[in-house]
Write a protein that holds these residues in place. Sequence first.
Motif, PDB file in Angstrom:
ATOM      1  N   ILE A 175      13.219   2.269  -3.570  1.00  0.00           N
ATOM      2  CA  ILE A 175      12.407   1.227  -2.953  1.00  0.00           C
ATOM      3  C   ILE A 175      13.213   0.621  -1.810  1.00  0.00           C
ATOM      4  O   ILE A 175      14.339   0.170  -2.023  1.00  0.00           O
ATOM      5  CB  ILE A 175      12.029   0.139  -3.978  1.00  0.00           C
ATOM      6  N   PRO A 176      12.663   0.599  -0.593  1.00  0.00           N
ATOM      7  CA  PRO A 176      13.423   0.052   0.525  1.00  0.00           C
ATOM      8  C   PRO A 176      13.822  -1.408   0.282  1.00  0.00           C
ATOM      9  O   PRO A 176      13.077  -2.181  -0.300  1.00  0.00           O
ATOM     10  CB  PRO A 176      12.462   0.145   1.709  1.00  0.00           C
ATOM     11  N   ILE A 177      14.989  -1.779   0.710  1.00  0.00           N
ATOM     12  CA  ILE A 177      15.596  -3.105   0.655  1.00  0.00           C
ATOM     13  C   ILE A 177      15.943  -3.513  -0.770  1.00  0.00           C
ATOM     14  O   ILE A 177      17.057  -3.914  -1.055  1.00  0.00           O
ATOM     15  CB  ILE A 177      14.725  -4.177   1.338  1.00  0.00           C
ATOM     16  N   VAL A 178      15.024  -3.380  -1.718  1.00  0.00           N
ATOM     17  CA  VAL A 178      15.256  -3.831  -3.092  1.00  0.00           C
ATOM     18  C   VAL A 178      16.119  -2.841  -3.872  1.00  0.00           C
ATOM     19  O   VAL A 178      17.013  -3.241  -4.615  1.00  0.00           O
ATOM     20  CB  VAL A 178      13.910  -4.046  -3.820  1.00  0.00           C
ATOM     21  N   GLY A 179      15.869  -1.553  -3.706  1.00  0.00           N
ATOM     22  CA  GLY A 179      16.587  -0.530  -4.458  1.00  0.00           C
ATOM     23  C   GLY A 179      18.100  -0.588  -4.314  1.00  0.00           C
ATOM     24  O   GLY A 179      18.831  -0.601  -5.302  1.00  0.00           O
ATOM     25  N   THR A 204       3.478  -6.005   5.289  1.00  0.00           N
ATOM     26  CA  THR A 204       4.726  -5.789   4.554  1.00  0.00           C
ATOM     27  C   THR A 204       4.698  -4.467   3.809  1.00  0.00           C
ATOM     28  O   THR A 204       5.672  -3.701   3.840  1.00  0.00           O
ATOM     29  CB  THR A 204       4.964  -6.945   3.566  1.00  0.00           C
ATOM     30  N   LEU A 205       3.591  -4.162   3.153  1.00  0.00           N
ATOM     31  CA  LEU A 205       3.470  -2.874   2.454  1.00  0.00           C
ATOM     32  C   LEU A 205       3.527  -1.710   3.425  1.00  0.00           C
ATOM     33  O   LEU A 205       4.160  -0.690   3.150  1.00  0.00           O
ATOM     34  CB  LEU A 205       2.179  -2.834   1.642  1.00  0.00           C
ATOM     35  N   PHE A 206       2.879  -1.865   4.578  1.00  0.00           N
ATOM     36  CA  PHE A 206       2.934  -0.829   5.600  1.00  0.00           C
ATOM     37  C   PHE A 206       4.365  -0.649   6.101  1.00  0.00           C
ATOM     38  O   PHE A 206       4.839   0.472   6.304  1.00  0.00           O
ATOM     39  CB  PHE A 206       1.994  -1.186   6.755  1.00  0.00           C
ATOM     40  N   GLY A 207       5.078  -1.760   6.288  1.00  0.00           N
ATOM     41  CA  GLY A 207       6.472  -1.696   6.718  1.00  0.00           C
ATOM     42  C   GLY A 207       7.360  -1.027   5.687  1.00  0.00           C
ATOM     43  O   GLY A 207       8.268  -0.270   6.034  1.00  0.00           O
ATOM     44  N   LEU A 208       7.105  -1.300   4.401  1.00  0.00           N
ATOM     45  CA  LEU A 208       7.875  -0.645   3.349  1.00  0.00           C
ATOM     46  C   LEU A 208       7.635   0.862   3.343  1.00  0.00           C
ATOM     47  O   LEU A 208       8.567   1.646   3.152  1.00  0.00           O
ATOM     48  CB  LEU A 208       7.534  -1.249   1.982  1.00  0.00           C
ATOM     49  N   LEU A 209       6.389   1.262   3.562  1.00  0.00           N
ATOM     50  CA  LEU A 209       6.078   2.692   3.633  1.00  0.00           C
ATOM     51  C   LEU A 209       6.759   3.332   4.836  1.00  0.00           C
ATOM     52  O   LEU A 209       7.362   4.405   4.722  1.00  0.00           O
ATOM     53  CB  LEU A 209       4.565   2.904   3.698  1.00  0.00           C
ATOM     54  N   LEU A 210       6.691   2.669   5.999  1.00  0.00           N
ATOM     55  CA  LEU A 210       7.376   3.188   7.183  1.00  0.00           C
ATOM     56  C   LEU A 210       8.879   3.276   6.960  1.00  0.00           C
ATOM     57  O   LEU A 210       9.528   4.232   7.367  1.00  0.00           O
ATOM     58  CB  LEU A 210       7.104   2.287   8.386  1.00  0.00           C
ATOM     59  N   ASP A 225      15.937  -0.028   7.263  1.00  0.00           N
ATOM     60  CA  ASP A 225      14.948  -0.517   6.303  1.00  0.00           C
ATOM     61  C   ASP A 225      14.452  -1.915   6.680  1.00  0.00           C
ATOM     62  O   ASP A 225      13.250  -2.177   6.710  1.00  0.00           O
ATOM     63  CB  ASP A 225      15.546  -0.582   4.891  1.00  0.00           C
ATOM     64  N   VAL A 226      15.368  -2.799   6.971  1.00  0.00           N
ATOM     65  CA  VAL A 226      15.008  -4.187   7.296  1.00  0.00           C
ATOM     66  C   VAL A 226      14.178  -4.234   8.581  1.00  0.00           C
ATOM     67  O   VAL A 226      13.152  -4.925   8.641  1.00  0.00           O
ATOM     68  CB  VAL A 226      16.270  -5.058   7.416  1.00  0.00           C
ATOM     69  N   LEU A 227      14.591  -3.494   9.592  1.00  0.00           N
ATOM     70  CA  LEU A 227      13.852  -3.508  10.860  1.00  0.00           C
ATOM     71  C   LEU A 227      12.457  -2.918  10.716  1.00  0.00           C
ATOM     72  O   LEU A 227      11.497  -3.423  11.311  1.00  0.00           O
ATOM     73  CB  LEU A 227      14.634  -2.753  11.929  1.00  0.00           C
ATOM     74  N   MET A 228      12.326  -1.869   9.923  1.00  0.00           N
ATOM     75  CA  MET A 228      11.020  -1.240   9.752  1.00  0.00           C
ATOM     76  C   MET A 228      10.054  -2.123   8.959  1.00  0.00           C
ATOM     77  O   MET A 228       8.844  -2.018   9.128  1.00  0.00           O
ATOM     78  CB  MET A 228      11.161   0.119   9.073  1.00  0.00           C
ATOM     79  N   VAL A 229      10.576  -2.964   8.094  1.00  0.00           N
ATOM     80  CA  VAL A 229       9.708  -3.882   7.365  1.00  0.00           C
ATOM     81  C   VAL A 229       9.364  -5.090   8.236  1.00  0.00           C
ATOM     82  O   VAL A 229       8.236  -5.582   8.231  1.00  0.00           O
ATOM     83  CB  VAL A 229      10.366  -4.330   6.040  1.00  0.00           C
ATOM     84  N   LEU A 230      10.320  -5.570   9.017  1.00  0.00           N
ATOM     85  CA  LEU A 230      10.077  -6.753   9.842  1.00  0.00           C
ATOM     86  C   LEU A 230       9.142  -6.490  11.015  1.00  0.00           C
ATOM     87  O   LEU A 230       8.435  -7.395  11.440  1.00  0.00           O
ATOM     88  CB  LEU A 230      11.393  -7.300  10.377  1.00  0.00           C
TER      89      LEU A 230
END
Length: 114
Positions: free
Chosen positions: A58-62, A14-20, A85-90
């Motif tokens: 912050i992706p998704i939350v911001g 999840t953290l890696f996805g948020l960074l991506l 954002d959603v696809l890169m985290v999933l």
Amino acid sequence: MVSLLFWVELGAATLFGLLLSWLSHRWVSRRLSGESFFKPLNATCMACRQGLPWQEQIPIVGPLLVQGRCPQCGAPHRVTLRLLDVLMVLAPVCCVAMDRGVGWMIGLSLFFMI
């Protein structure tokens, strides 16, 4: 039963996805506006060019914190960037779940996202 290692791997994915997601969002928005990837360092609104605080980057939350609008000018955020954002985290989360044989987790997470 799902082990503790699975949850650690899922958190790391999840953290890696948020960074991506952050990097891809930055790259796409900078390419669309014609700006450099590195300068300015702070993200800006595409409509008014005002800098955004770190909480809104912050992706998704911001975007949820500001209800999908720029706090300075009120311009709506692009929906395509939010979907990115959603696809890169999933993507990494789904890879970890499929690798560990927990495919039901994918269905459950997609159910709660809808």
